[in-house]
Motif scaffolding. Structure first.
Motif, mmCIF file in Angstrom:
data_model
loop_
_atom_site.group_PDB
_atom_site.id
_atom_site.type_symbol
_atom_site.label_atom_id
_atom_site.label_comp_id
_atom_site.label_asym_id
_atom_site.label_seq_id
_atom_site.Cartn_x
_atom_site.Cartn_y
_atom_site.Cartn_z
ATOM 1 N N ASN A 76 0.822 -1.208 0.000
ATOM 2 C CA ASN A 76 0.000 0.000 0.000
ATOM 3 C C ASN A 76 0.856 1.258 0.000
ATOM 4 O O ASN A 76 0.432 2.310 -0.479
ATOM 5 C CB ASN A 76 -0.977 -0.012 1.186
ATOM 6 C CG ASN A 76 -2.273 -0.718 0.860
ATOM 7 O OD1 ASN A 76 -3.229 -0.102 0.388
ATOM 8 N ND2 ASN A 76 -2.316 -2.018 1.099
ATOM 9 N N LYS A 82 -4.079 6.868 -4.894
ATOM 10 C CA LYS A 82 -4.527 5.788 -5.783
ATOM 11 C C LYS A 82 -3.589 5.516 -6.951
ATOM 12 O O LYS A 82 -3.887 4.696 -7.813
ATOM 13 C CB LYS A 82 -5.943 6.070 -6.326
ATOM 14 C CG LYS A 82 -6.990 6.306 -5.263
ATOM 15 C CD LYS A 82 -8.353 6.577 -5.889
ATOM 16 C CE LYS A 82 -9.374 6.942 -4.826
ATOM 17 N NZ LYS A 82 -10.705 7.232 -5.416
ATOM 18 N N ARG A 131 -7.909 -3.420 -5.691
ATOM 19 C CA ARG A 131 -8.251 -2.215 -4.924
ATOM 20 C C ARG A 131 -9.679 -2.392 -4.434
ATOM 21 O O ARG A 131 -10.577 -2.736 -5.205
ATOM 22 C CB ARG A 131 -8.137 -0.978 -5.798
ATOM 23 C CG ARG A 131 -8.417 0.341 -5.059
ATOM 24 C CD ARG A 131 -8.088 1.536 -5.941
ATOM 25 N NE ARG A 131 -8.902 1.568 -7.150
ATOM 26 C CZ ARG A 131 -8.471 1.988 -8.345
ATOM 27 N NH1 ARG A 131 -7.218 2.383 -8.510
ATOM 28 N NH2 ARG A 131 -9.277 1.990 -9.383
ATOM 29 N N PHE A 145 -5.388 -1.281 -1.109
ATOM 30 C CA PHE A 145 -4.990 -2.237 -2.139
ATOM 31 C C PHE A 145 -4.762 -3.602 -1.487
ATOM 32 O O PHE A 145 -4.467 -3.698 -0.302
ATOM 33 C CB PHE A 145 -3.698 -1.774 -2.818
ATOM 34 C CG PHE A 145 -3.869 -0.539 -3.672
ATOM 35 C CD1 PHE A 145 -4.220 -0.659 -5.008
ATOM 36 C CD2 PHE A 145 -3.690 0.723 -3.130
ATOM 37 C CE1 PHE A 145 -4.383 0.467 -5.804
ATOM 38 C CE2 PHE A 145 -3.849 1.861 -3.912
ATOM 39 C CZ PHE A 145 -4.199 1.732 -5.251
#
Length: 311
Positions: A76, A82, A131, A145
């Protein structure tokens, strides 16, 4: 290796054995990697912070020492807002946890020297990452994630029980907690969409959204899943009576369960799951961590993160 390397260690992984073995692990790292920085985690999600900062500072290889939960946190950290921070940064794994299911899909051996040999000699392979957006325990929408498997239903309840036992310092295995949880578990009515197509609302024991093949400390839940095909293998298990469940649960360890009439597998890029009974909470877990509840949306991000492995 000449790559700028950061090693992130969860000393409490594998029931604290990682801390006890650290000197041995460190010497092994020195012989294979030569120069590296290392840092121990002391609190949840710290591995994400360390990983993210290191990549921003130009680190090319992040090596995680721990189990699936630690590796999830590190992965992550490869992302911010993102998006992947540096698409050339790679993840290496030294398995050292009670759960090392993801490493089996990567064909990373459990032995220290063999795992380090993979890090130094295996190619950096692009793999998919999942995700998930879900409802956190605070009631807010959250997102993270996942590398291996996320699921809803009894899986989240099992992980919750394992965590409770750990807090009470009770020994517990995934299978033992699965069986004890199943005895009192009530199947949940779930509404599922796969790539926008509605499935009939039904009662499910569990639904797994699988990028990797194995979860639950050795269960081959999605035996044909591939880490780089741009698709989830979604395994849906409908409610079973007790005798039927106990006669078939062992098949998951050999990956021979998909032929059962109450088990189906469908592939897709986007999975949406909602509780059909809004007042009933349905837990989800992500790479072995119980994080929240449905509703949840799972999306594949194809070939997005580099991992040292022989796929």
């Amino acid at each position: 290796m000449s790559l700028k390397t950061q090693v992130i260690v969860n000393p409490e992984s594998n029931k604290g054995k990682t801390r006890q073995r650290w000197n041995q692990i460190k010497e092994g790292l020195k012989s294979f990697l030569k120069e590296f920085k290392y840092e121990f985690t002391e609190k949840p999600f710290q591995a994400t912070e360390i990983s993210r900062l290191a990549i921003k500072e130009g680190t090319e290889l992040i090596v995680g020492v721990g189990g699936d939960g630690t590796i999830n946190e590190i992965a992550n950290g490869f992302y911010e807002e993102k998006k992947i921070i540096n698409p050339k940064a790679a993840l290496g794994i030294v398995p050292s946890g009670t759960g090392c299911d993801f490493t089996r899909s990567l064909n990373i051996p459990l032995g220290l020297k063999k795992a380090l040999n993979v890090i130094t000699h295996a190619p950096s392979s692009l793999i998919d990452i999942g995700r998930v957006r879900y409802k956190s325990h605070s009631g807010k929408e959250d997102e993270r994630f996942f590398l291996n498997v996320s699921d809803f239903g009894i899986g989240g309840e099992v992980v919750k029980k394992i965590d409770e036992n750990r807090m009470k310092r009770k020994a517990s295995s995934y299978l033992k907690c699965l069986i004890s949880t199943y005895i009192s578990y009530k199947n949940k009515r779930i509404h599922i969409k796969v790539d926008g197509e509605d499935l009939p609302v039904d009662e499910y024991l569990i639904g797994t959204i699988s990028n990797g093949r194995i979860f639950g400390k050795g269960m081959k839940i999605a035996p044909d899943a591939k880490l780089d095909d741009g698709l989830f293998d979604v395994v849906l298990v409908k409610g079973m009576k007790k005798l039927e469940f106990f006669m078939n649960v062992w098949k998951i360890y050999s990956g021979t369960h998909l032929s059962h009439p109450k088990i189906s597998m469908i592939r897709g890029k986007k999975i949406e799951a909602f509780s059909a009974d809004e007042e009933k909470e349905v837990l989800i877990e992500v790479d072995g961590e119980q994080v929240g509840t449905l509703p949840a949306t799972f999306e594949i991000v194809p070939q997005n993160i580099l991992v040292k492995a022989h796929l």
